[in-house]
Write a protein that holds these residues in place. Structure first.
Motif, mmCIF file in Angstrom:
data_model
loop_
_atom_site.group_PDB
_atom_site.id
_atom_site.type_symbol
_atom_site.label_atom_id
_atom_site.label_comp_id
_atom_site.label_asym_id
_atom_site.label_seq_id
_atom_site.Cartn_x
_atom_site.Cartn_y
_atom_site.Cartn_z
ATOM 1 N N PHE A 49 -37.440 9.317 -19.014
ATOM 2 C CA PHE A 49 -36.573 8.350 -18.339
ATOM 3 C C PHE A 49 -35.128 8.519 -18.810
ATOM 4 O O PHE A 49 -34.196 8.532 -18.003
ATOM 5 C CB PHE A 49 -37.057 6.930 -18.630
ATOM 6 C CG PHE A 49 -36.185 5.856 -18.033
ATOM 7 C CD1 PHE A 49 -36.181 5.623 -16.668
ATOM 8 C CD2 PHE A 49 -35.354 5.090 -18.834
ATOM 9 C CE1 PHE A 49 -35.362 4.643 -16.108
ATOM 10 C CE2 PHE A 49 -34.537 4.112 -18.290
ATOM 11 C CZ PHE A 49 -34.552 3.888 -16.914
ATOM 12 N N LEU A 50 -34.947 8.684 -20.116
ATOM 13 C CA LEU A 50 -33.612 8.896 -20.644
ATOM 14 C C LEU A 50 -33.012 10.189 -20.098
ATOM 15 O O LEU A 50 -31.824 10.239 -19.764
ATOM 16 C CB LEU A 50 -33.649 8.933 -22.175
ATOM 17 C CG LEU A 50 -32.319 9.214 -22.892
ATOM 18 C CD1 LEU A 50 -31.246 8.221 -22.471
ATOM 19 C CD2 LEU A 50 -32.522 9.175 -24.403
ATOM 20 N N SER A 51 -33.819 11.212 -19.963
ATOM 21 C CA SER A 51 -33.315 12.484 -19.428
ATOM 22 C C SER A 51 -32.828 12.325 -18.000
ATOM 23 O O SER A 51 -31.823 12.931 -17.592
ATOM 24 C CB SER A 51 -34.416 13.549 -19.489
ATOM 25 O OG SER A 51 -34.749 13.844 -20.832
ATOM 26 N N ILE A 90 -29.449 2.710 -24.766
ATOM 27 C CA ILE A 90 -30.732 2.299 -24.202
ATOM 28 C C ILE A 90 -31.589 1.665 -25.290
ATOM 29 O O ILE A 90 -31.638 2.146 -26.431
ATOM 30 C CB ILE A 90 -31.466 3.490 -23.537
ATOM 31 C CG1 ILE A 90 -32.765 3.017 -22.845
ATOM 32 C CG2 ILE A 90 -31.720 4.619 -24.523
ATOM 33 C CD1 ILE A 90 -33.364 4.059 -21.919
ATOM 34 N N ALA A 91 -32.233 0.562 -24.950
ATOM 35 C CA ALA A 91 -33.089 -0.159 -25.897
ATOM 36 C C ALA A 91 -34.366 -0.596 -25.197
ATOM 37 O O ALA A 91 -34.383 -0.826 -23.986
ATOM 38 C CB ALA A 91 -32.349 -1.371 -26.454
ATOM 39 N N ALA A 137 -21.195 12.333 -21.669
ATOM 40 C CA ALA A 137 -22.365 11.632 -21.151
ATOM 41 C C ALA A 137 -23.599 11.889 -21.991
ATOM 42 O O ALA A 137 -24.508 11.081 -22.029
ATOM 43 C CB ALA A 137 -22.614 12.049 -19.701
ATOM 44 N N GLN A 138 -23.658 13.043 -22.685
ATOM 45 C CA GLN A 138 -24.822 13.337 -23.508
ATOM 46 C C GLN A 138 -24.845 12.507 -24.789
ATOM 47 O O GLN A 138 -25.844 12.530 -25.511
ATOM 48 C CB GLN A 138 -24.864 14.831 -23.863
ATOM 49 C CG GLN A 138 -25.187 15.743 -22.691
ATOM 50 C CD GLN A 138 -23.979 15.987 -21.808
ATOM 51 O OE1 GLN A 138 -22.862 15.611 -22.155
ATOM 52 N NE2 GLN A 138 -24.197 16.590 -20.646
ATOM 53 N N ASP A 139 -23.782 11.817 -25.098
ATOM 54 C CA ASP A 139 -23.779 10.929 -26.259
ATOM 55 C C ASP A 139 -24.606 9.699 -25.924
ATOM 56 O O ASP A 139 -24.307 8.977 -24.964
ATOM 57 C CB ASP A 139 -22.356 10.509 -26.607
ATOM 58 C CG ASP A 139 -21.669 11.517 -27.491
ATOM 59 O OD1 ASP A 139 -22.281 12.548 -27.797
ATOM 60 O OD2 ASP A 139 -20.514 11.264 -27.879
ATOM 61 N N VAL A 140 -25.630 9.481 -26.725
ATOM 62 C CA VAL A 140 -26.558 8.387 -26.444
ATOM 63 C C VAL A 140 -26.838 7.621 -27.723
ATOM 64 O O VAL A 140 -27.010 8.212 -28.790
ATOM 65 C CB VAL A 140 -27.893 8.919 -25.876
ATOM 66 C CG1 VAL A 140 -28.847 7.757 -25.578
ATOM 67 C CG2 VAL A 140 -27.668 9.750 -24.626
ATOM 68 N N ILE A 141 -26.880 6.319 -27.612
ATOM 69 C CA ILE A 141 -27.358 5.478 -28.698
ATOM 70 C C ILE A 141 -28.695 4.905 -28.255
ATOM 71 O O ILE A 141 -28.782 4.222 -27.226
ATOM 72 C CB ILE A 141 -26.365 4.360 -29.032
ATOM 73 C CG1 ILE A 141 -25.083 4.959 -29.617
ATOM 74 C CG2 ILE A 141 -26.976 3.371 -30.007
ATOM 75 C CD1 ILE A 141 -24.057 3.956 -30.052
#
Length: 511
Positions: free
Chosen positions: A206-208, A198-199, A18-22
């Motif tokens: 917010f991302l956290s 997220i874009a 889940a910590q993988d983020v683009i």
């Protein structure tokens, strides 16, 4: 492509957590959040085909622990916000979109939908019923083109977990219970099986919140099923699916190819494919030969990977990365005998429409490109077109984000930029070697949705390699040049390696 600052945070582990983020931050006031779960219809248990798609659809169309779906719709309306789910063979993606001014209010809904879906019994029954009707009736009656594609995949991927369409099978859907959906959600929609994208205009707090909440999903690492071996057919195997009074024959063909977006030969095959039949583009060779010059139908295209919703999309969608591809030819419906004879008295008495000839024309051209390759001029024009055209795939932040997330599936950082760079370095020799290596016309599956009265004569024509002259109305014939008739004469007796032709009742498919 817009010049946006792209930050991609990727962990070195080969497992998606889940910590993988683009991330794709921009000044756009529209915020897009995508959650890509690596599950897809490949995870459907045997005997419950359609379970993953049904689960995802129910999550998106039911309420949460706080709101019913009707209440959610009312809350979203003034925000001009929306969310949806999309399932393919190996991935399920949820997409959430909202204006940045409503981000906090929207997030409360977003969080509940993903973490605490209500799975209301009434919603389950409604969605399951709709899917059953789709698989049993709608796809067979509403679109012969989609029908031919799903029937082809059922044949091409027989015995593997790709064989059934994502919506499921008739018997599989019938066996799915409400309890199955809840259990499948807990098993496959987990914190260790998702990539976050997220874009737009957002901040790190917010991302956290998203990452923290996604980690509240079950912490299991699903045991993802293996696809199974996809066999090359021995010869050409044709499946004729008859329907009463069908005015057109929809044709879709395919044979497995052992390359994907990460393969060294992929850029070269993109050029080969674009030259032969770029999706919905009139410059491609098959389009010119079959539609433009002979007025036989309204489109003829080729593919080296699945193209979702091709009938309604000019540009490719995202969310369907696959580990197994196939080369395909899509011949949009050509006229059947009943259609031709009802319009043109001069064609009275013919028993077979344009299907056999159109298939021969397509295979003749594929074989020519395999053996002769592209000319220098054809190569230069196609290469230049693709280098510009692929940038249109990512005109919006949402599309950019989708392609970046699909890239992750293949172990790539940015598919679009990687391909435009690789294509720029291709030589004519690279492309022609790839054409010779991957194109072939001797072994493939062909599905034709055709007219009931035409099925048996068409079967005999295919099995015996009977001459299939092109039939023109007088008006069309008078407008054609001698070079058209010369190629027609060559193609009408083109030898197809047909080994098997089955006439299949539509009711026997997707069972």
């Amino acid at each position: 492509m817009n010049r946006l600052f792209i930050l991609i945070t990727l962990l070195t582990s080969s497992v998606v957590f889940a910590q993988d983020v683009i991330e794709l931050p921009s000044s756009s006031t529209k915020v897009i959040v995508k959650l890509a779960f690596k599950n897809g219809s490949i995870c459907d248990p045997v005997g419950k085909e359609g379970l993953t798609n049904l689960t995802a659809a129910l999550i998106a169309e039911t309420g949460s622990d706080q709101y019913t779906k009707s209440e959610i719709n009312d809350l979203l309306y003034p925000m001009a916000a929306n969310y949806s789910a999309f399932t393919d063979k190996e991935m399920t993606t949820f997409t959430f979109a909202v204006h940045s001014d409503f981000l906090d209010e929207f997030y409360d809904i977003f969080r509940g939908v993903i973490l605490n879906p209500s799975f209301a019994q009434s919603d389950f029954e409604r969605i399951k019923s709709n899917l059953e009707v789709y698989v049993r009736e709608i796809i067979k009656a509403n679109s012969d083109e989609d029908f031919s594609k799903m029937a082809l995949e059922e044949q091409l991927f027989e015995g593997t977990r790709y064989a059934h369409m994502k919506e499921g099978t008739i018997s599989g859907l019938a066996s799915i219970t409400h309890e199955d959906v809840v259990a499948h959600y807990k098993k496959y929609f987990t914190s260790k099986n998702v990539l976050i994208g997220i874009a737009g205009k957002y901040d790190q707090s917010f991302l956290s919140r998203i990452k923290s909440d996604i980690n509240q999903l079950p912490g299991l690492m699903p045991n993802l099923p293996q696809l199974g071996k996809v066999d090359m057919p021995n010869g050409i195997e044709v499946q004729l699916v008859p329907k009463p009074n069908n005015l057109g024959t929809a044709i879709f063909t395919g044979y497995p190819i052992e390359i994907d977006r990460s393969s060294p030969d992929w850029p070269a095959m993109l050029v080969v494919n674009s030259y032969l039949g770029e999706h919905r583009k009139s410059y491609s060779k098959l389009y010119k030969l079959i539609r433009e010059q002979r007025s036989m139908n309204y489109g003829d295209y080729t593919y080296i990977e699945w193209y979702e919703a091709g009938g309604s999309n000019q540009l490719p969608l995202t969310g369907f990365p696959r580990s197994q591809n196939y080369f395909a030819i899509w011949i949009r419906p050509v006229q059947t005998a009943i259609s031709l004879t009802s319009q043109y008295p001069e064609l009275a008495g013919i028993k077979i429409g344009h299907a056999h000839f159109a298939m021969r024309m397509a295979l003749n051209e594929v074989e020519r490109v395999k053996n002769e390759g592209l000319t220098k001029e054809e190569f230069d024009l196609t290469k230049q077109f693709l280098m510009s055209y692929m940038n249109l795939f990512v005109q919006t932040p949402g599309k950019q984000l989708g392609f970046l997330m699909d890239s992750k599936f293949y172990g790539m950082d940015n598919y679009i930029s990687n391909m435009t760079n690789a294509i720029s370095k291709l030589t004519l020799d690279d492309v022609n070697k790839a054409a010779a290596k991957y194109l072939q016309v001797d072994n493939m599956y062909i599905t034709m949705i055709t007219d009931q009265a035409e099925a048996q004569p068409l079967k005999q024509s295919l099995l015996t390699n009977a001459v299939s002259p092109m039939t023109y109305s007088n008006v069309v014939r008078e407008s054609l040049g001698e070079e058209i008739f010369k190629l027609d004469k060559q193609v009408e007796s083109y030898s197809m390696n047909v080994k098997k032709v089955d006439i299949v009742d539509p009711k026997e498919l997707f069972k």
